[in-house]
Design a protein around this motif. Structure first.
Motif, PDB file in Angstrom:
ATOM      1  N   ILE A   1     -36.633 -12.414 -18.505  1.00 49.26           N
ATOM      2  CA  ILE A   1     -35.648 -13.419 -18.088  1.00 49.26           C
ATOM      3  C   ILE A   1     -34.791 -13.862 -19.269  1.00 49.26           C
ATOM      4  O   ILE A   1     -33.616 -14.175 -19.114  1.00 49.26           O
ATOM      5  N   THR A   2     -35.352 -13.857 -20.464  1.00 43.80           N
ATOM      6  CA  THR A   2     -34.599 -14.242 -21.658  1.00 43.80           C
ATOM      7  C   THR A   2     -33.484 -13.236 -21.930  1.00 43.80           C
ATOM      8  O   THR A   2     -32.350 -13.621 -22.216  1.00 43.80           O
TER       9      THR A   2
ATOM     10  N   SER B   1     -26.227  -9.720 -14.735  1.00 44.67           N
ATOM     11  CA  SER B   1     -27.371 -10.556 -14.360  1.00 44.67           C
ATOM     12  C   SER B   1     -28.698  -9.817 -14.410  1.00 44.67           C
ATOM     13  O   SER B   1     -29.748 -10.423 -14.222  1.00 44.67           O
TER      14      SER B   1
ATOM     15  N   GLN C   1     -40.592 -11.431 -22.164  1.00 47.27           N
ATOM     16  CA  GLN C   1     -39.912 -12.340 -21.243  1.00 47.27           C
ATOM     17  C   GLN C   1     -38.565 -11.744 -20.846  1.00 47.27           C
ATOM     18  O   GLN C   1     -37.531 -12.079 -21.430  1.00 47.27           O
TER      19      GLN C   1
ATOM     20  N   GLN D   1     -32.108 -11.240 -19.760  1.00 49.14           N
ATOM     21  CA  GLN D   1     -31.133 -11.349 -18.681  1.00 49.14           C
ATOM     22  C   GLN D   1     -30.251 -12.584 -18.876  1.00 49.14           C
ATOM     23  O   GLN D   1     -29.053 -12.545 -18.602  1.00 49.14           O
ATOM     24  N   PHE D   2     -30.819 -13.676 -19.361  1.00 52.19           N
ATOM     25  CA  PHE D   2     -30.016 -14.863 -19.613  1.00 52.19           C
ATOM     26  C   PHE D   2     -29.033 -14.623 -20.761  1.00 52.19           C
ATOM     27  O   PHE D   2     -27.883 -15.061 -20.703  1.00 52.19           O
TER      28      PHE D   2
ATOM     29  N   ILE E   1     -35.623 -11.476 -10.344  1.00 51.26           N
ATOM     30  CA  ILE E   1     -37.000 -11.670 -10.810  1.00 51.26           C
ATOM     31  C   ILE E   1     -37.940 -12.094  -9.683  1.00 51.26           C
ATOM     32  O   ILE E   1     -39.027 -11.551  -9.537  1.00 51.26           O
ATOM     33  N   TYR E   2     -37.499 -13.056  -8.867  1.00 49.56           N
ATOM     34  CA  TYR E   2     -38.407 -13.639  -7.874  1.00 49.56           C
ATOM     35  C   TYR E   2     -38.165 -13.184  -6.435  1.00 49.56           C
ATOM     36  O   TYR E   2     -39.016 -13.408  -5.580  1.00 49.56           O
TER      37      TYR E   2
ATOM     38  N   LEU F   1     -29.836 -13.575 -11.246  1.00 51.66           N
ATOM     39  CA  LEU F   1     -30.927 -13.374 -12.200  1.00 51.66           C
ATOM     40  C   LEU F   1     -32.254 -13.794 -11.572  1.00 51.66           C
ATOM     41  O   LEU F   1     -33.241 -13.049 -11.618  1.00 51.66           O
ATOM     42  N   LEU F   2     -32.277 -14.973 -10.986  1.00 53.88           N
ATOM     43  CA  LEU F   2     -33.513 -15.463 -10.361  1.00 53.88           C
ATOM     44  C   LEU F   2     -33.919 -14.606  -9.169  1.00 53.88           C
ATOM     45  O   LEU F   2     -35.109 -14.354  -8.954  1.00 53.88           O
TER      46      LEU F   2
END
Length: 167
Positions: A82-83, A131, A80, A85-86, A27-28, A23-24
């Motif tokens: 990331i939310t 993810s 967001q 995806q989490f 995104i990054y 996931l990270l």
């Protein structure tokens, strides 16, 4: 009934950590390497959900389509990804737990449960798909939950479990 809870817990923990890493990375770490399948549908879903949150596509996104739900969440918390995806990771991990509970309910041999959990927790495409911004985790969780309730009905004979397996 099943293998030691410690082994299963460690498998789930490592699987969770690896999914968080993916996931990270999605995104990054995109500037270094783009994860497979994290473009195309994933980007389209994110764009539709974002535009839906601002009302631009409210008439194009129907209730049964995946971007509707992230769009609703975006209206509450802001954009967001990331939310979402989490939440996908959470659903994927919950599906793993439901598979474990189903196998234990069926009184499968502990070594086979361990092998099945290794497969479910570390299947590369499932780890990747759960993810990123896709709907596969929802499908996997729904299927695992339905299978669990169906198995519970089969083993215990409770009619409400059968009804829950159909929902």
């Amino acid at each position: 009934n099943g293998p030691s809870n410690r082994k299963i817990f460690v498998m789930l923990l490592i699987s969770f950590a690896f999914k968080i890493f993916l996931l990270l990375w999605d995104i990054y770490g995109r500037s270094i390497f783009v994860l497979p399948n994290s473009e195309g549908d994933a980007v389209a879903y994110a764009q539709i959900a974002t535009s839906f949150a601002f009302g631009a596509r409210s008439n194009l996104v129907e209730l049964q389509y995946f971007p509707y739900y992230p769009g609703q969440l975006y209206k509450l918390i802001g954009i967001q990804p990331i939310t979402i995806q989490f939440i996908n990771i959470y659903l994927s991990m919950s599906a793993c737990v439901m598979v474990y509970k189903t196998l234990c309910l069926m009184k499968v041999n502990p070594k086979r449960i361990e092998s099945a959990m290794m497969f479910v927790c570390f299947l590369p495409n499932l780890m990747l798909m759960s993810s990123i911004f896709l709907q596969e985790a929802i499908v996997a969780f729904s299927l695992a939950l339905s299978l669990y309730y169906f198995t519970r009905w089969w083993v215990k004979g409770n009619k409400s479990d059968f009804i829950l397996s159909l929902i």
